[in-house]
Design a protein around this motif. Sequence first.
Motif, mmCIF file in Angstrom:
data_model
loop_
_atom_site.group_PDB
_atom_site.id
_atom_site.type_symbol
_atom_site.label_atom_id
_atom_site.label_comp_id
_atom_site.label_asym_id
_atom_site.label_seq_id
_atom_site.Cartn_x
_atom_site.Cartn_y
_atom_site.Cartn_z
ATOM 1 N N GLN A 183 0.869 -1.381 0.079
ATOM 2 C CA GLN A 183 -0.205 0.141 -0.040
ATOM 3 C C GLN A 183 0.879 1.225 0.066
ATOM 4 O OE1 GLN A 183 -2.454 -0.390 3.584
ATOM 5 N NE2 GLN A 183 -3.982 -1.372 2.390
ATOM 6 N N LEU A 184 1.932 1.179 0.837
ATOM 7 C CA LEU A 184 2.903 2.555 1.057
ATOM 8 C C LEU A 184 3.471 2.680 -0.168
ATOM 9 C CD1 LEU A 184 3.858 2.315 4.729
ATOM 10 C CD2 LEU A 184 2.139 3.798 3.608
ATOM 11 N N LEU A 185 4.037 1.635 -0.895
ATOM 12 C CA LEU A 185 4.728 1.515 -2.126
ATOM 13 C C LEU A 185 3.871 2.189 -3.266
ATOM 14 C CD1 LEU A 185 7.467 0.991 -3.583
ATOM 15 C CD2 LEU A 185 6.463 -1.532 -3.997
ATOM 16 N N SER A 186 2.731 1.674 -3.315
ATOM 17 C CA SER A 186 1.829 2.487 -4.457
ATOM 18 C C SER A 186 1.424 3.893 -4.182
ATOM 19 C CB SER A 186 0.258 1.711 -4.292
ATOM 20 O OG SER A 186 0.392 0.228 -4.553
ATOM 21 N N GLU A 187 1.366 4.295 -2.750
ATOM 22 C CA GLU A 187 1.498 5.597 -2.638
ATOM 23 C C GLU A 187 2.484 6.370 -3.123
ATOM 24 O OE1 GLU A 187 0.434 6.146 1.773
ATOM 25 O OE2 GLU A 187 -1.386 5.103 1.528
ATOM 26 N N THR A 188 3.700 6.068 -2.947
ATOM 27 C CA THR A 188 4.738 6.495 -3.092
ATOM 28 C C THR A 188 4.918 6.756 -4.707
ATOM 29 O OG1 THR A 188 6.028 6.062 -0.998
ATOM 30 C CG2 THR A 188 7.592 6.449 -2.957
ATOM 31 N N HIS A 189 4.723 5.615 -5.528
ATOM 32 C CA HIS A 189 4.606 5.741 -6.799
ATOM 33 C C HIS A 189 3.606 6.705 -7.474
ATOM 34 C CE1 HIS A 189 7.130 2.382 -8.408
ATOM 35 N NE2 HIS A 189 7.139 2.035 -7.179
ATOM 36 N N ASN A 190 2.662 7.073 -6.740
ATOM 37 C CA ASN A 190 1.400 8.142 -6.890
ATOM 38 C C ASN A 190 1.836 9.367 -6.752
ATOM 39 O OD1 ASN A 190 -0.910 6.639 -8.217
ATOM 40 N ND2 ASN A 190 -1.563 6.011 -6.206
ATOM 41 N N ASP A 191 2.722 9.411 -5.545
ATOM 42 C CA ASP A 191 3.407 10.699 -5.297
ATOM 43 C C ASP A 191 4.392 11.211 -6.334
ATOM 44 O OD1 ASP A 191 1.900 11.066 -3.081
ATOM 45 O OD2 ASP A 191 3.491 10.760 -1.704
ATOM 46 N N ILE A 192 5.105 10.194 -6.956
ATOM 47 C CA ILE A 192 5.880 10.833 -7.982
ATOM 48 C C ILE A 192 5.455 11.310 -9.003
ATOM 49 C CG2 ILE A 192 6.464 8.562 -9.320
ATOM 50 C CD1 ILE A 192 9.454 11.037 -7.925
ATOM 51 N N LYS A 193 4.309 10.549 -9.691
ATOM 52 C CA LYS A 193 3.537 11.148 -10.647
ATOM 53 C C LYS A 193 3.085 12.512 -10.391
ATOM 54 C CE LYS A 193 0.708 7.452 -11.236
ATOM 55 N NZ LYS A 193 -0.429 6.729 -11.748
ATOM 56 N N SER A 194 2.762 12.719 -9.049
ATOM 57 C CA SER A 194 2.227 14.077 -8.728
ATOM 58 C C SER A 194 3.318 15.305 -8.771
ATOM 59 C CB SER A 194 1.595 14.093 -7.386
ATOM 60 O OG SER A 194 0.331 13.290 -7.329
ATOM 61 N N LEU A 195 4.437 14.742 -8.410
ATOM 62 C CA LEU A 195 5.657 15.426 -8.117
ATOM 63 C C LEU A 195 6.127 15.905 -9.666
ATOM 64 C CD1 LEU A 195 7.990 16.821 -6.859
ATOM 65 C CD2 LEU A 195 9.044 14.709 -7.240
ATOM 66 N N ILE A 196 5.823 14.961 -10.634
ATOM 67 C CA ILE A 196 6.369 15.358 -12.201
ATOM 68 C C ILE A 196 5.119 16.300 -12.718
ATOM 69 C CG2 ILE A 196 6.213 14.433 -14.521
ATOM 70 C CD1 ILE A 196 7.124 11.751 -13.263
ATOM 71 N N TYR A 245 -0.949 -2.275 -7.318
ATOM 72 C CA TYR A 245 0.279 -1.490 -7.597
ATOM 73 C C TYR A 245 0.513 -2.034 -9.116
ATOM 74 C CZ TYR A 245 5.288 -1.250 -7.430
ATOM 75 O OH TYR A 245 6.797 -0.957 -7.793
ATOM 76 N N PHE A 246 0.065 -3.142 -9.779
ATOM 77 C CA PHE A 246 0.534 -3.507 -10.973
ATOM 78 C C PHE A 246 -0.113 -2.409 -11.718
ATOM 79 C CE2 PHE A 246 -0.702 -5.515 -14.865
ATOM 80 C CZ PHE A 246 0.195 -6.361 -15.474
ATOM 81 N N GLN A 247 -1.548 -1.976 -11.605
ATOM 82 C CA GLN A 247 -2.286 -1.327 -12.237
ATOM 83 C C GLN A 247 -1.645 0.116 -12.265
ATOM 84 O OE1 GLN A 247 -4.850 -1.976 -14.498
ATOM 85 N NE2 GLN A 247 -4.368 -4.291 -13.604
ATOM 86 N N ILE A 248 -1.006 0.798 -10.897
ATOM 87 C CA ILE A 248 -0.529 1.981 -10.881
ATOM 88 C C ILE A 248 0.788 1.823 -12.033
ATOM 89 C CG2 ILE A 248 1.158 3.390 -9.332
ATOM 90 C CD1 ILE A 248 -0.912 2.751 -7.170
ATOM 91 N N LEU A 249 1.634 0.860 -12.113
ATOM 92 C CA LEU A 249 2.698 0.684 -12.878
ATOM 93 C C LEU A 249 2.281 0.863 -14.330
ATOM 94 C CD1 LEU A 249 4.643 -1.852 -11.078
ATOM 95 C CD2 LEU A 249 5.297 0.471 -11.270
ATOM 96 N N LEU A 250 1.274 0.177 -14.585
ATOM 97 C CA LEU A 250 0.700 0.053 -16.062
ATOM 98 C C LEU A 250 0.293 1.535 -16.619
ATOM 99 C CD1 LEU A 250 0.453 -2.211 -18.145
ATOM 100 C CD2 LEU A 250 -1.819 -2.797 -17.475
ATOM 101 N N SER A 251 -0.373 2.289 -15.589
ATOM 102 C CA SER A 251 -0.990 3.389 -15.947
ATOM 103 C C SER A 251 0.038 4.570 -16.184
ATOM 104 C CB SER A 251 -2.087 3.904 -14.775
ATOM 105 O OG SER A 251 -1.463 4.276 -13.683
ATOM 106 N N GLY A 252 1.106 4.360 -15.235
ATOM 107 C CA GLY A 252 2.420 5.162 -15.536
ATOM 108 C C GLY A 252 2.967 5.041 -16.845
ATOM 109 N N ARG A 253 3.109 3.817 -17.245
ATOM 110 C CA ARG A 253 3.679 3.587 -18.728
ATOM 111 C C ARG A 253 2.818 4.077 -19.531
ATOM 112 N NH1 ARG A 253 7.464 -0.147 -19.667
ATOM 113 N NH2 ARG A 253 6.227 -0.922 -21.716
ATOM 114 N N ASP A 254 1.424 3.806 -19.711
ATOM 115 C CA ASP A 254 0.677 4.179 -20.614
ATOM 116 C C ASP A 254 0.688 5.847 -20.783
ATOM 117 O OD1 ASP A 254 -0.157 1.753 -21.125
ATOM 118 O OD2 ASP A 254 -1.974 1.668 -20.019
ATOM 119 N N ALA A 255 0.742 6.506 -19.678
ATOM 120 C CA ALA A 255 0.452 7.940 -19.443
ATOM 121 C C ALA A 255 1.868 8.364 -20.189
ATOM 122 C CB ALA A 255 0.471 8.505 -18.197
ATOM 123 N N LEU A 256 3.135 7.840 -19.794
ATOM 124 C CA LEU A 256 4.312 8.335 -20.414
ATOM 125 C C LEU A 256 4.464 8.014 -21.944
ATOM 126 C CD1 LEU A 256 7.561 9.477 -20.443
ATOM 127 C CD2 LEU A 256 8.083 7.038 -20.003
#
Length: 353
Positions: A69-82, A317-328
């Motif tokens: 859960q906390l790892l997912s939150e951090t990955h979401n935070d880096i997207k917000s930081l960008i 978490y998998f979906q967060i990673l996948l959405s990050g790739r798709d967005a990029l």
Amino acid sequence: MSRPQEPHRPFFPHGNPFRMIFPKGSYLSPKLQALLNNFEETLAGRLRKLVPKHKDDVFSISWMILAVQLLSETHNDIKSLITDLELPVVDWDDKWIDVYLDNSVKLLDICITLSSELSRLSQGQLLLRCVLCNLDQTRSSETLKAKSSINSWRQHIGARNPKIENCFSIIDKLMESLELPKVKNSAKGKTLMRAMYGVRVQTLFVCSALMSALTASDKKLVDFHVAGTYLWAAAFSDLQRFVFGEIRNLVLSDRKHHLVKELEAVATSVGELYPMLQEGVEPIETDSLQKSVAELRKCTDKLSSGLDLLAKEVDGYFQILLSGRDALLCNLRLSGSVIDSSKKHKMEEQTVR
């Protein structure tokens, strides 16, 4: 996700990594410094949350769920930081994009492996359901079936998932990629790289810890040495020392065959029940046997529900990673940036299987 920054290990074969990331004379505006400090302080808070209150809590399924859960939150935070940095993808160095795409697909593979192992453990629960169903009967033939199901469960749980070994090699490659390509002379770029290093360290820590728990092995644990210049360094050091130390103690202990707390509880309950079945005692004739069956049922239910919840967190978490790739990839297309044919081919190769 995962990404940037230098190798923080006992020795630096390529010189001082911090000098490369923040060269002498580099300057961050108050806004950038505030964004970075907020990111690092939030990360430090998450790492402190992961330090178990008691050593027995290490590798409880609830701790593993919290870690993801906390790892997912951090990955979401880096997207917000960008977004907050207002750093368009077109301004990203090609090497950043290459490393990000490569690392993200590796993390997706790790998620697939984790899901595979959790599914395998859940399948083992079906055998225990058979045991409990058989022991609800009074016939000796059902007791024999229960014994057979327990033997099958032990073989199933004791078997190695070949995908796990491959996962360890993926983690090794992610460790190697902690050393980043040189950053452009951009304050925003340096801010992003420094923040992404924190994401990468947390990601590798959680992946290594979970894989160690599921394999009851400490052979792939790698201690990170994070410089004190990071606001989350002390929190990470405390977490790593506590968790990795306990992993090593458990692996060395003859008491533990499974590091996942709830799985060990089931194994202990099965170990207490099995000799009673060997003696041929009828289920309804002894209080001790009925108590053992009740305890196994309780432990089995707890493990089953925990595995289901953990599997959902891994999928999230998998979906967060996948959405990050798709967005990029979408931003690259929309930006009209030039992507040569070799890069296009590489992206196609990294498509999730």
